[in-house]
Design a protein around this motif. Structure first.
Motif, PDB file in Angstrom:
ATOM      1  N   SER A  40      -6.005  45.130 -12.360  1.00  0.00           N
ATOM      2  CA  SER A  40      -5.039  44.341 -13.134  1.00  0.00           C
ATOM      3  C   SER A  40      -4.362  45.204 -14.188  1.00  0.00           C
ATOM      4  O   SER A  40      -3.137  45.140 -14.376  1.00  0.00           O
ATOM      5  CB  SER A  40      -5.746  43.157 -13.803  1.00  0.00           C
ATOM      6  OG  SER A  40      -6.299  42.286 -12.850  1.00  0.00           O
ATOM      7  N   VAL A  41      -5.159  46.007 -14.872  1.00  0.00           N
ATOM      8  CA  VAL A  41      -4.599  46.910 -15.879  1.00  0.00           C
ATOM      9  C   VAL A  41      -3.614  47.876 -15.231  1.00  0.00           C
ATOM     10  O   VAL A  41      -2.518  48.123 -15.753  1.00  0.00           O
ATOM     11  CB  VAL A  41      -5.736  47.684 -16.584  1.00  0.00           C
ATOM     12  CG1 VAL A  41      -5.166  48.796 -17.453  1.00  0.00           C
ATOM     13  CG2 VAL A  41      -6.571  46.743 -17.435  1.00  0.00           C
ATOM     14  N   PHE A  42      -4.003  48.402 -14.091  1.00  0.00           N
ATOM     15  CA  PHE A  42      -3.152  49.373 -13.396  1.00  0.00           C
ATOM     16  C   PHE A  42      -1.824  48.748 -12.971  1.00  0.00           C
ATOM     17  O   PHE A  42      -0.752  49.322 -13.189  1.00  0.00           O
ATOM     18  CB  PHE A  42      -3.901  49.914 -12.179  1.00  0.00           C
ATOM     19  CG  PHE A  42      -3.119  50.911 -11.373  1.00  0.00           C
ATOM     20  CD1 PHE A  42      -2.875  52.181 -11.865  1.00  0.00           C
ATOM     21  CD2 PHE A  42      -2.623  50.572 -10.125  1.00  0.00           C
ATOM     22  CE1 PHE A  42      -2.149  53.107 -11.127  1.00  0.00           C
ATOM     23  CE2 PHE A  42      -1.900  51.484  -9.377  1.00  0.00           C
ATOM     24  CZ  PHE A  42      -1.660  52.754  -9.882  1.00  0.00           C
ATOM     25  N   VAL A 407     -10.273  49.357 -22.929  1.00  0.00           N
ATOM     26  CA  VAL A 407      -9.530  49.250 -21.674  1.00  0.00           C
ATOM     27  C   VAL A 407     -10.117  48.140 -20.810  1.00  0.00           C
ATOM     28  O   VAL A 407      -9.392  47.306 -20.256  1.00  0.00           O
ATOM     29  CB  VAL A 407      -9.560  50.592 -20.917  1.00  0.00           C
ATOM     30  CG1 VAL A 407      -8.871  50.461 -19.562  1.00  0.00           C
ATOM     31  CG2 VAL A 407      -8.910  51.683 -21.745  1.00  0.00           C
ATOM     32  N   MET A 408     -11.440  48.127 -20.702  1.00  0.00           N
ATOM     33  CA  MET A 408     -12.090  47.096 -19.901  1.00  0.00           C
ATOM     34  C   MET A 408     -11.827  45.706 -20.476  1.00  0.00           C
ATOM     35  O   MET A 408     -11.607  44.740 -19.730  1.00  0.00           O
ATOM     36  CB  MET A 408     -13.595  47.363 -19.839  1.00  0.00           C
ATOM     37  CG  MET A 408     -14.352  46.448 -18.889  1.00  0.00           C
ATOM     38  SD  MET A 408     -13.903  46.701 -17.164  1.00  0.00           S
ATOM     39  CE  MET A 408     -14.764  48.233 -16.840  1.00  0.00           C
ATOM     40  N   ALA A 409     -11.829  45.606 -21.803  1.00  0.00           N
ATOM     41  CA  ALA A 409     -11.583  44.306 -22.431  1.00  0.00           C
ATOM     42  C   ALA A 409     -10.171  43.810 -22.138  1.00  0.00           C
ATOM     43  O   ALA A 409      -9.968  42.625 -21.835  1.00  0.00           O
ATOM     44  CB  ALA A 409     -11.811  44.409 -23.936  1.00  0.00           C
ATOM     45  N   ILE A 410      -9.203  44.691 -22.223  1.00  0.00           N
ATOM     46  CA  ILE A 410      -7.824  44.300 -21.905  1.00  0.00           C
ATOM     47  C   ILE A 410      -7.725  43.883 -20.441  1.00  0.00           C
ATOM     48  O   ILE A 410      -7.029  42.922 -20.095  1.00  0.00           O
ATOM     49  CB  ILE A 410      -6.856  45.454 -22.227  1.00  0.00           C
ATOM     50  CG1 ILE A 410      -6.804  45.683 -23.738  1.00  0.00           C
ATOM     51  CG2 ILE A 410      -5.461  45.166 -21.688  1.00  0.00           C
ATOM     52  CD1 ILE A 410      -5.999  46.897 -24.160  1.00  0.00           C
ATOM     53  N   GLY A 411      -8.437  44.589 -19.571  1.00  0.00           N
ATOM     54  CA  GLY A 411      -8.462  44.206 -18.164  1.00  0.00           C
ATOM     55  C   GLY A 411      -9.065  42.831 -17.953  1.00  0.00           C
ATOM     56  O   GLY A 411      -8.579  42.040 -17.129  1.00  0.00           O
ATOM     57  N   PHE A 412     -10.118  42.515 -18.697  1.00  0.00           N
ATOM     58  CA  PHE A 412     -10.731  41.189 -18.600  1.00  0.00           C
ATOM     59  C   PHE A 412      -9.760  40.107 -19.054  1.00  0.00           C
ATOM     60  O   PHE A 412      -9.669  39.038 -18.438  1.00  0.00           O
ATOM     61  CB  PHE A 412     -12.010  41.146 -19.439  1.00  0.00           C
ATOM     62  CG  PHE A 412     -13.263  41.389 -18.647  1.00  0.00           C
ATOM     63  CD1 PHE A 412     -14.256  40.438 -18.579  1.00  0.00           C
ATOM     64  CD2 PHE A 412     -13.446  42.577 -17.961  1.00  0.00           C
ATOM     65  CE1 PHE A 412     -15.415  40.652 -17.848  1.00  0.00           C
ATOM     66  CE2 PHE A 412     -14.588  42.813 -17.229  1.00  0.00           C
ATOM     67  CZ  PHE A 412     -15.582  41.848 -17.168  1.00  0.00           C
ATOM     68  N   THR A 415      -7.121  39.566 -16.464  1.00  0.00           N
ATOM     69  CA  THR A 415      -7.622  38.998 -15.211  1.00  0.00           C
ATOM     70  C   THR A 415      -8.091  37.560 -15.365  1.00  0.00           C
ATOM     71  O   THR A 415      -7.851  36.720 -14.487  1.00  0.00           O
ATOM     72  CB  THR A 415      -8.793  39.852 -14.675  1.00  0.00           C
ATOM     73  OG1 THR A 415      -8.368  41.206 -14.547  1.00  0.00           O
ATOM     74  CG2 THR A 415      -9.259  39.343 -13.321  1.00  0.00           C
ATOM     75  N   PHE A 416      -8.741  37.260 -16.473  1.00  0.00           N
ATOM     76  CA  PHE A 416      -9.418  35.965 -16.604  1.00  0.00           C
ATOM     77  C   PHE A 416      -8.793  35.075 -17.679  1.00  0.00           C
ATOM     78  O   PHE A 416      -9.500  34.388 -18.408  1.00  0.00           O
ATOM     79  CB  PHE A 416     -10.899  36.189 -16.920  1.00  0.00           C
ATOM     80  CG  PHE A 416     -11.621  37.012 -15.904  1.00  0.00           C
ATOM     81  CD1 PHE A 416     -11.801  36.550 -14.612  1.00  0.00           C
ATOM     82  CD2 PHE A 416     -12.098  38.274 -16.227  1.00  0.00           C
ATOM     83  CE1 PHE A 416     -12.458  37.314 -13.664  1.00  0.00           C
ATOM     84  CE2 PHE A 416     -12.760  39.043 -15.290  1.00  0.00           C
ATOM     85  CZ  PHE A 416     -12.943  38.568 -14.000  1.00  0.00           C
TER      86      PHE A 416
END
Length: 559
Positions: A40-42, A407-412, A415-416
């Protein structure tokens, strides 16, 4: 004349086996909570923030605007200098403790581990109390008209990171130095090399894999850290601080610039890892595990210097923790220290911050419970079922090491945040990100111990009629219990100290202690910040003691 066709019984549908179902479930979990957020981030990074068009405009902006390029260079410089600083501390310390008889070596190793598992932003806050504009050391020298260097800016950030992350290099290098064949060093000595030449030309190349692995970890952690640059930066922007600022400014919309910066952070981490692997692939480092080095005693003068260096390094690294603990017992009047000692700060956090304390322990414990179950199952798949799927799972579990928490938090969030999977702002999203980010710690610990268990024990249970599930639950799990507990403790230590990802995801109802400490430091509430930090450090220290008690290799369990 009629003919009849004889047919056998219709083939029955065969249900997949227990471990096949487990493998599918684990793969689905990693796909949803690891691959999907990163994807999602990508994808989002290619959509223009203003027009919504698909393209490279975001990357062009990040790589050409001075604001972003300055942050990029600051990040690389801080990461590189921190890696070098940690190496300059960790390698000599490892050499001293592995080659010379150091009285109290266990204390040195224990302090190194305690430094390793304490959150770096606590160190940044403590250094401000010591060397800040109104710090204790600054005021002391100021009374004599001596002005000491500022703790703020890039030099301060690098110093904090160097003292925080050097244990990675120290622990890995010491382990490697203790197992190399000293015949190589003896041969170099016979050929006329002095001590420095032997170390530089022979010993260091032999332990380069360990040194480089520790150095890469230091680099990745330094560029990913948010709290320390945010506290000590004073105008120095890094990619992590800009990503957070961009995310908060884009809140409510699609965080395109934040995720673009996040992808750049991932690219830097991957480039560093690939560079290390390329360098290692060009040479061979294996040696026979015979004729191992023997620790020797030093003459009195040199022994004093070596002991002073070893104890001085770990004391300096632990100084922030001692400072925080001391500060937590200072009497306060509101946010101001009033002189003397007292439990005012602890009373305030119990009165004003019980939710943050409860959240931290609750979220971490739930995440660790899930990690323990998943890591036991994953380690069995990786070790016992040697196939392409298990190899892929093992490779995927390296990803959380490389992906910064922000980065992972922004992806979460990306996504969710849409129905029916909208869990943003809930406790569940924090628990899930703690689970996926700290899962590798549990898997690594259980995998290492499972490799030491002969599969014949499990095979005997199967031959006696036990199902695969029952065999795993009644035979394998009890045998790997020490590894499960060590992994759980390591996961708990890192989960309860998590800041970068929870800072993105928290709300007033889900705030955690690290987030509250960060907020308190920013607001100048140093007393309550110290009390909360001390509570975190005590919790961490208890876990370290448990790991030391259960682990055969003690401090090696942490790397």
């Amino acid at each position: 004349m009629s003919s009849t066709t004889l047919s056998g019984p219709a083939p029955r549908f065969r249900l997949p086996g227990f471990w096949t179902c487990v493998t599918i479930a684990i793969a689905a979990i990693l796909a949803i909570f690891l691959i999907l957020p990163i994807t999602s981030v990508f994808v989002i990074s290619f959509f223009d923030a203003r027009t919504g068009e698909f393209g490279l405009s975001n990357y062009v902006q990040v790589l050409t605007r001075r604001f972003y390029t300055t942050a990029l260079w600051n990040t690389v410089i801080i990461g590189t200098l921190s890696m070098i600083g940690a190496s300059l501390i960790g390698i000599p310390l490892a050499f001293c403790t592995s080659r010379f008889r150091i009285k109290g070596r266990a204390i040195v190793a224990t302090f190194a581990v305690l430094v390793l598992v304490s959150p770096p932003f606590i160190g940044a806050y403590a250094w401000i109390m010591l060397f800040g504009a109104n710090g204790a050391v600054t005021n002391f020298f100021g009374n004599f008209g001596i002005q000491i260097p500022s703790v703020y800016g890039i030099p301060g950030i690098v110093a904090v990171f160097s003292l925080k992350f050097f244990p990675y290099i120290y622990l890995m290098t010491e382990s490697a130095l203790s197992t190399i064949n000293k015949s190589y060093e003896d041969a170099a000595e016979n050929l006329g090399c002095n001590a420095f030449q032997r170390f530089y030309k022979v010993t260091l190349p032999l332990v380069f894999p360990a040194v480089s692995t520790g150095a890469i970890i230091c680099f990745v952690l330094a560029i990913a850290d948010f709290g320390t640059p945010a506290i000590l930066g004073r105008g120095v922007q890094t990619l992590s601080t800009i990503a957070y600022a961009q995310y908060t400014s884009e809140m409510g919309g699609t965080p395109t610039m934040a995720v673009t910066i996040s992808m750049l952070m991932i690219a830097i981490s991957m480039a560093a890892l690939l560079l290390q692997r390329h360098i290692m692939s060009t040479r061979r480092y294996a040696s026979a595990l015979t004729n191992l080095p023997v620790k020797k005693s030093l003459p009195m003068g040199r022994s004093v210097l070596v002991h002073a260096f070893c104890y001085g390094v770990v004391f300096l690294a632990m100084l922030p923790s001692f400072t925080v603990l001391y500060t937590s017992f200072l009497a306060t009047s509101g946010p101001v220290f009033s002189g003397g000692f007292g439990l005012d700060s602890y009373a305030r956090i119990l009165r004003d911050s019980p939710q943050a304390i409860m959240n931290s322990f609750t979220f971490a414990l739930i995440a660790v419970a899930a990690i323990s179950i998943a890591s036991g199952l994953i380690s069995f798949i990786v070790v016992r079922r040697d196939n392409a799927v298990s190899g892929t799972l093992d490779l995927l579990l390296m990803v959380p090491y490389l992906i910064p928490g922000i980065v992972m938090a922004i992806g979460f969030v990306a996504t969710f945040r849409h129905p029916p999977f909208d869990i943003t702002g809930t406790a569940l999203i924090i628990i899930l990100i703690l689970f996926i980010r700290r899962l590798p710690y549990g898997v690594r610990s259980t995998t290492s111990i499972l490799r030491q268990i002969k599969p014949s024990i499990e095979e005997a249970a199967v031959n006696l009629g036990a199902s695969p599930a029952k065999t795993f639950a009644t035979v394998t799990v009890p045998l790997m219990m020490p590894g499960l507990i060590v992994g759980a403790m390591m996961s708990f230590i890192t989960a309860i100290n998590e800041l970068s990802s929870t800072l993105i995801l928290y709300t007033a109802r889900t705030i955690t202690m690290p987030v509250l400490i960060y907020v308190q430091v920013i607001n100048g509430e140093f007393g309550t910040a110290a009390a909360l930090s001390s509570l975190l450090m005590v919790s961490t220290g208890i876990c370290v003691f448990i790991v030391f008690w259960l682990s055969d290799r003690k401090e090696a369990a942490f790397v």
